[in-house]
Design an enzyme around this catalytic site. Structure first.
Site, PDB file in Angstrom:
ATOM      1  N   HIS A 120       0.711  -1.222  -0.023  1.00  0.00           N
ATOM      2  CA  HIS A 120       0.125   0.135   0.007  1.00  0.00           C
ATOM      3  C   HIS A 120       0.984   1.228   0.118  1.00  0.00           C
ATOM      4  O   HIS A 120       0.291   2.287   0.543  1.00  0.00           O
ATOM      5  CB  HIS A 120      -1.121  -0.016   1.289  1.00  0.00           C
ATOM      6  CG  HIS A 120      -1.985  -1.080   1.294  1.00  0.00           C
ATOM      7  ND1 HIS A 120      -2.916  -1.451   2.295  1.00  0.00           N
ATOM      8  CD2 HIS A 120      -2.298  -1.864   0.099  1.00  0.00           C
ATOM      9  CE1 HIS A 120      -3.721  -2.417   1.786  1.00  0.00           C
ATOM     10  NE2 HIS A 120      -3.256  -2.845   0.528  1.00  0.00           N
ATOM     11  N   CYS A 128       6.431  14.647  -6.325  1.00  0.00           N
ATOM     12  CA  CYS A 128       5.782  15.838  -7.077  1.00  0.00           C
ATOM     13  C   CYS A 128       4.956  15.259  -8.097  1.00  0.00           C
ATOM     14  O   CYS A 128       5.570  14.540  -9.097  1.00  0.00           O
ATOM     15  CB  CYS A 128       6.613  16.848  -7.271  1.00  0.00           C
ATOM     16  SG  CYS A 128       5.851  18.335  -8.299  1.00  0.00           S
ATOM     17  N   GLY A 192      -1.339  -9.860  12.361  1.00  0.00           N
ATOM     18  CA  GLY A 192      -1.979  -8.427  12.607  1.00  0.00           C
ATOM     19  C   GLY A 192      -2.930  -7.980  11.258  1.00  0.00           C
ATOM     20  O   GLY A 192      -2.764  -6.817  11.155  1.00  0.00           O
ATOM     21  N   SER A 194      -6.671  -8.878   9.256  1.00  0.00           N
ATOM     22  CA  SER A 194      -8.218  -9.486   9.585  1.00  0.00           C
ATOM     23  C   SER A 194      -8.324 -10.444   8.236  1.00  0.00           C
ATOM     24  O   SER A 194      -9.350 -11.027   8.277  1.00  0.00           O
ATOM     25  CB  SER A 194      -9.083  -8.382   9.416  1.00  0.00           C
ATOM     26  OG  SER A 194      -9.100  -7.665   8.511  1.00  0.00           O
ATOM     27  N   VAL A 219      -5.384 -10.831  16.730  1.00  0.00           N
ATOM     28  CA  VAL A 219      -6.095 -10.611  18.164  1.00  0.00           C
ATOM     29  C   VAL A 219      -7.653 -11.435  17.914  1.00  0.00           C
ATOM     30  O   VAL A 219      -7.951 -11.964  18.761  1.00  0.00           O
ATOM     31  CB  VAL A 219      -6.312  -9.394  18.833  1.00  0.00           C
ATOM     32  CG1 VAL A 219      -7.165  -9.434  19.578  1.00  0.00           C
ATOM     33  CG2 VAL A 219      -4.876  -9.028  19.384  1.00  0.00           C
TER      34      VAL A 219
END
Ligand code: NAD
Ligand code: ZN
Length: 247
Positions: A120, A128, A192, A194, A219
């Site tokens: 990403h 510029c 980390g 989803s 998590v």
């Protein structure tokens, strides 16, 4: 958890080509809120505006105001945590040839990982749109305090962030490298993420289809937990150092 740590360490030790695939969760313990998780700056601004290339071209000042608030937590205060450091150590010890990340914070590199593929883009650079010059973000941040949108120090043209916005293709060179690594991988360590954002999430999927092993450290549950070899619903900063310590 001990048995799973042992099993994950075995998988990494036995792998010929292990890669990591990381998302915003690995940086949560560095104080950068995940997008879907916590509140904070992500929700003070409208993602339909700050995350869209069409809106950026229409009103670039919106993005730069958003970024001026984000720069503290995202760039200036954030330091790599035990999770980033554990992956860097795996690479240094010859167990992890590549990290593919969705993050734009540069913390893998700051931790010492050398082969980092940024799907990403990065918040640490701008370029510029008129003369094409790239600038480290440190050169542009001071300008934000006097003018928004900032102008190119070289030609006064329009600057843009080196992050990929919605409506833009992922960078072809990063995609190609990621594809190459994924095909070569016989083990993917997801940390980390989803696994809800496509096409990035297709990386562990493709590796799995090719017969690679899969370790997930996240998590919250993910759609791929059921096909993984080992799953940890714990924080990256707790689990990864334990695994690395057993290798
Ligand atoms: P995401 O959808 O991949 O979700 C993050 C996942 O991390 C969640 O499932 C959560 O359970 C897990 N998580 C939270 N804390 C964790 C911890 N300490 N250890 C392990 N797992 C933990 O990511 P998102 O936040 O929805 O972001 C979507 C996209 O936005 C990213 O792909 C990225 O491009 C961008 N983003 C980047 C950053 C960054 O660079 N740090 C931060 C936020 C968003
Ligand atoms: Zn310029």
């Amino acid at each position: 958890m001990d048995k799973r740590v042992e099993r994950a360490a075995d998988l990494i030790r036995q792998a010929r080509h292990a890669i990591a695939f990381t998302g915003s969760g690995i940086s949560a313990e560095s104080g950068i809120p995940t997008y879907r998780g916590a509140g904070g700056v992500w929700h003070k601004y409208d993602p339909a505006k700050y995350a869209s290339i069409d809106y950026f071209l229409k009103d670039p000042s919106y993005w730069w105001r958003f970024f001026r608030e984000l720069r503290g937590p995202l760039l200036q205060k954030a330091r790599p945590n035990q999770g980033h450091l554990a992956l860097a150590r795996l690479e240094a010890e010859g167990h992890l040839p590549a990290v593919i990340t969705q993050n734009i914070d540069g913390l893998h590199q700051a931790a010492g990982s050398r082969n980092v593929i940024e799907l990403h883009g990065t918040a640490r650079r701008t370029s510029c749109m008129d003369c094409g010059t790239a600038f480290p973000i440190d050169e542009i941040l001071p300008i934000l305090d006097r003018e928004i949108p900032p102008r190119c120090p070289r030609c006064e043209g329009n600057l843009r962030p080196s992050v990929i916005l919605f409506g833009e293709a992922l960078p072809p060179d990063a995609l190609e490298k990621a594809d190459h690594e994924t095909r070569a991988a016989d083990l993917v360590i997801v940390v980390g993420s989803s696994l809800a954002v496509y096409p990035a999430a297709s990386i562990p999927e493709m590796a799995k289809t090719n017969g690679a092993g899969l370790i997930i450290v996240n998590v919250d549950p993910t759609p791929m937990d059921s096909v993984a070899d080992v799953v940890f619903h714990n924080s990256a900063g707790t689990v990864l150092p334990q695994i690395v310590a057993r290798i």
